[in-house]
Design an enzyme around this catalytic site. Structure first.
Site: not given
Length: 333
Positions: A56, A130, A212-214, A216
């Site tokens: 990240y 990962h 949260l579905g990126r 959505f």
């Protein structure tokens, strides 16, 4: 917030964690002071489980958490992920459009040492692999991580985006504490690929990333023009053309169920993931949304509401792949 046990090895975490990726990458520019304030507020609200990765940024998000929790390390559970290669100038190494994954023990040990430095800690609570390196037997990589547990560098081991077969092989070498995988009303593949069944059989904790579905499943994302030019969702297949329109209809159904309950669609999605006996780690860099998300931990869903959600968002309901073809190639080994 209540706490739950992950796996059978003794790790206890808040029932909802905080995914920190978006504070440093992926969704456009962020403000460090805002992110630090959000991390502090999360701790105030009882969130003790924080998820990051060397990828990240790369590296920037781990450094952010190291700064945020200086002097408060004993109040939190830190999890990070290792297993990608990087170029000499600190970028993700690629083979064409596919990120290069490695489970080589020497690389894994070096990566964990880097994470320890950036997180400003002597030990990391939970380290995931990962992605799975098909060229390195998982038994070899888990052996390296087990060695780091023996050395006191890490406490617990997990896998991310692994197949059920790999999970079983890894767990036979050393018990896994957690498996992290995308799981939400938008992505229910773990129910069909054997992963959920495997972790429940073996007593491994399941961490739902992207619950949260990126974005959505917040019900607020309607138009890509509102996204920053560097936001990766502009290139995500599920946000393109006919896929976008089909997925917006799915969100309308979920939003209707949330409205009938008097809550936000995002809260409904998080509550659903928690009722599925997983630990969701919704990501946000803003206090307002953090507080909304944390409030979902207190929600109870009825059997009728769970059935309505199953009907509105069954397996395969979302249109389009989760990632580009290059990223999809790293999943499910």
């Amino acid at each position: 917030m209540r706490t739950v046990s992950l796996g059978n090895e003794g790790l206890t975490v808040s029932a909802q964690g905080l995914g920190c990726m978006g504070m440093s990458t992926t969704y456009g520019p962020s403000d460090e002071q805002e992110s630090l304030a959000t991390l502090g507020r999360a701790l105030d609200l009882g969130v003790t489980f924080f998820d990051t990765a060397e990828a990240y940024g790369p590296f920037m998000n781990e450094a952010l958490l190291g700064k945020a929790f200086a002097g408060r390390r004993n109040q939190i559970v830190l999890s990070t992920k290792v297993g990608f290669r990087y170029t000499d100038d600190g970028r993700l190494a690629m083979h064409g459009d596919v990120p290069i994954v490695t489970g080589d023990p020497t690389h894994i040990r070096k990566a964990v040492e880097g994470s320890l430095r950036r997180l400003k800690t002597d030990v990391i609570d939970l380290v995931y692999l990962h992605r799975i390196d098909p060229a390195t037997p998982i038994e070899v990589t888990i052996g390296a991580l087990a060695g780091l547990v023996h050395d006191g560098k890490i406490r617990y081991i997990g896998l991310s985006a692994a197949s059920a077969t790999t999970i079983r092989r890894a767990h036979a070498v050393r018990p896994l504490t957690a498996v992290q995988m995308e799981y939400s009303l938008f992505e229910r593949g773990a129910e069909r690929n054997g992963v959920l069944a495997a972790v429940r059989e073996l007593g491994i904790g399941f961490i739902s990333c992207s619950p949260l579905g990126r974005g959505f499943l917040t019900g607020t994302l309607k138009d890509l023009d509102t996204l920053h030019p560097t936001d990766f969702r502009r290139f995500d297949p599920r946000f393109q053309g006919e896929n976008l329109q089909a997925n917006l209809q799915l969100i309308d159904c979920i939003s209707g169920i949330a409205a009938a309950k008097g809550i936000e669609p995002s809260q409904l999605a998080i509550a659903w993931a928690m009722h599925a006996d997983t630990v969701p780690i919704p990501g946000t860099r803003r206090i307002r949304y953090l507080e909304e998300n944390v409030a979902a931990a207190a929600l109870t869903l009825t059997l009728d509401e769970m059935r309505a959600l199953d009907e509105a968002a069954p397996f395969g309901a979302a249109a389009g792949e989760r990632y580009s073809s290059g990223m999809m190639a790293t999943l499910g080994h």
